[in-house]
Design a protein around this motif. Sequence first.
Motif, PDB file in Angstrom:
ATOM      1  N   UNK A 182      77.174  26.271  26.916  1.00  0.00           N
ATOM      2  CA  UNK A 182      78.078  27.150  26.164  1.00  0.00           C
ATOM      3  C   UNK A 182      77.450  27.799  24.956  1.00  0.00           C
ATOM      4  N   UNK A 183      76.183  28.166  25.061  1.00  0.00           N
ATOM      5  CA  UNK A 183      75.480  28.753  23.910  1.00  0.00           C
ATOM      6  C   UNK A 183      75.893  30.201  23.645  1.00  0.00           C
ATOM      7  N   UNK A 184      76.383  30.902  24.686  1.00  0.00           N
ATOM      8  CA  UNK A 184      76.803  32.304  24.542  1.00  0.00           C
ATOM      9  C   UNK A 184      78.265  32.410  24.969  1.00  0.00           C
ATOM     10  N   UNK A 185      79.137  32.707  24.036  1.00  0.00           N
ATOM     11  CA  UNK A 185      80.588  32.659  24.287  1.00  0.00           C
ATOM     12  C   UNK A 185      81.050  33.648  25.351  1.00  0.00           C
ATOM     13  N   UNK A 186      80.496  34.864  25.374  1.00  0.00           N
ATOM     14  CA  UNK A 186      80.993  35.913  26.271  1.00  0.00           C
ATOM     15  C   UNK A 186      80.433  35.811  27.696  1.00  0.00           C
ATOM     16  N   UNK A 187      79.437  34.949  27.921  1.00  0.00           N
ATOM     17  CA  UNK A 187      78.833  34.825  29.253  1.00  0.00           C
ATOM     18  C   UNK A 187      79.701  33.949  30.155  1.00  0.00           C
ATOM     19  N   UNK A 188      79.542  34.107  31.485  1.00  0.00           N
ATOM     20  CA  UNK A 188      80.251  33.229  32.429  1.00  0.00           C
ATOM     21  C   UNK A 188      79.683  31.817  32.385  1.00  0.00           C
ATOM     22  N   UNK A 189      78.409  31.717  32.069  1.00  0.00           N
ATOM     23  CA  UNK A 189      77.759  30.417  31.899  1.00  0.00           C
ATOM     24  C   UNK A 189      76.556  30.592  31.003  1.00  0.00           C
ATOM     25  N   UNK A 190      76.275  29.622  30.142  1.00  0.00           N
ATOM     26  CA  UNK A 190      75.125  29.769  29.246  1.00  0.00           C
ATOM     27  C   UNK A 190      74.635  28.399  28.811  1.00  0.00           C
ATOM     28  N   UNK A 196      79.534  27.699  37.092  1.00  0.00           N
ATOM     29  CA  UNK A 196      80.172  27.269  38.342  1.00  0.00           C
ATOM     30  C   UNK A 196      79.582  27.909  39.574  1.00  0.00           C
ATOM     31  N   UNK A 197      78.337  28.376  39.489  1.00  0.00           N
ATOM     32  CA  UNK A 197      77.661  28.982  40.644  1.00  0.00           C
ATOM     33  C   UNK A 197      77.274  27.868  41.630  1.00  0.00           C
ATOM     34  N   UNK A 198      77.681  27.970  42.903  1.00  0.00           N
ATOM     35  CA  UNK A 198      77.331  26.917  43.875  1.00  0.00           C
ATOM     36  C   UNK A 198      75.826  26.862  44.148  1.00  0.00           C
ATOM     37  N   UNK A 241      60.784  25.761  30.614  1.00  0.00           N
ATOM     38  CA  UNK A 241      61.981  25.699  29.765  1.00  0.00           C
ATOM     39  C   UNK A 241      63.015  26.736  30.199  1.00  0.00           C
ATOM     40  N   UNK A 242      62.550  27.940  30.580  1.00  0.00           N
ATOM     41  CA  UNK A 242      63.467  29.001  31.032  1.00  0.00           C
ATOM     42  C   UNK A 242      64.181  28.602  32.320  1.00  0.00           C
ATOM     43  N   UNK A 243      63.440  28.014  33.255  1.00  0.00           N
ATOM     44  CA  UNK A 243      64.040  27.587  34.525  1.00  0.00           C
ATOM     45  C   UNK A 243      65.062  26.475  34.280  1.00  0.00           C
ATOM     46  N   UNK A 244      64.738  25.537  33.412  1.00  0.00           N
ATOM     47  CA  UNK A 244      65.673  24.443  33.105  1.00  0.00           C
ATOM     48  C   UNK A 244      66.922  24.962  32.397  1.00  0.00           C
ATOM     49  N   UNK A 245      66.741  25.937  31.505  1.00  0.00           N
ATOM     50  CA  UNK A 245      67.891  26.548  30.819  1.00  0.00           C
ATOM     51  C   UNK A 245      68.749  27.324  31.815  1.00  0.00           C
ATOM     52  N   UNK A 246      68.099  28.060  32.729  1.00  0.00           N
ATOM     53  CA  UNK A 246      68.835  28.841  33.736  1.00  0.00           C
ATOM     54  C   UNK A 246      69.636  27.931  34.662  1.00  0.00           C
ATOM     55  N   UNK A 247      69.072  26.783  35.031  1.00  0.00           N
ATOM     56  CA  UNK A 247      69.787  25.814  35.873  1.00  0.00           C
ATOM     57  C   UNK A 247      71.070  25.340  35.189  1.00  0.00           C
ATOM     58  N   UNK A 248      70.939  24.994  33.917  1.00  0.00           N
ATOM     59  CA  UNK A 248      72.118  24.554  33.147  1.00  0.00           C
ATOM     60  C   UNK A 248      73.151  25.673  33.052  1.00  0.00           C
ATOM     61  N   UNK A 249      72.683  26.902  32.809  1.00  0.00           N
ATOM     62  CA  UNK A 249      73.599  28.037  32.673  1.00  0.00           C
ATOM     63  C   UNK A 249      74.320  28.340  33.990  1.00  0.00           C
TER      64      UNK A 249
END
Length: 241
Positions: A27-35, A146-148, A133-141
């Motif tokens: 939840x690092x970016x409020x307006x994104x669907x996932x972050x 809620x992306x399957x 780090x980018x790949x790990x952050x993207x996985x969390x986001x």
Amino acid sequence: MEFVTPEGFRVDGRRPMEMRQIRGELGAVAKADGSAFFEMGNTKVIAAVYGPREVDNRSQQISDKALVRCEYTMANFSTGDRVRKPKGDRRSTEISLVIRQTMEACILTHLMPRSQIDIFVQVLQADGGTRSACINAATLALADAGIPMHDLVTSCSAGYLHNTPLLDLNYFEDSAGGPDVTLGILPKSDKVTLLQMDAKLPIDVFENVMQLAIEGCKAIANYIREVLLENTKKLEHRRGQ
């Protein structure tokens, strides 16, 4: 230059097979669907995911799966170098492609035909291992959005300096010019989604370095699962109030 002391310590005080401290936050970016925000030592990255949504350019629409797009950038203040980097430079384009291909391997794109998913990652502070780090952050986001996915995809680097395998290289070690491997895997199936290597290694040494990187990826996967579980518990607690 000595990368590992006779006592067995690296420049930053770690053992050769010790990972830097990792921290993840949803939840690092409020307006994104996932972050998400993710840090590995002094490397700090933020990721935001938008979608699945209608494809912006109809000519790029894919009838049987989702279109995945990725944009990687580095903040101008992320390194000690104060030269302004042009947007879309060759390195950023290449890393954007690497991250997109890595994430596509874990997303169940066939469940979201004729849609697009945008992944934005920005390096806030760089100290080696920015791709991982980018790949790990993207996985969390992606999980936050809620992306399957087939499985979480996690990434870690390992290198070989002065006849010693080293896990999770920092910038000082990474820039020493020794062989290093950046690995991305789906931990449950051990499927490799990313393997980048910038120098030759004897096969026995390569196997040791590769195994070290796999162990790092699995340790990160365990941590990311803990972050997601903790976040789920918080959401359940809020709903119960």
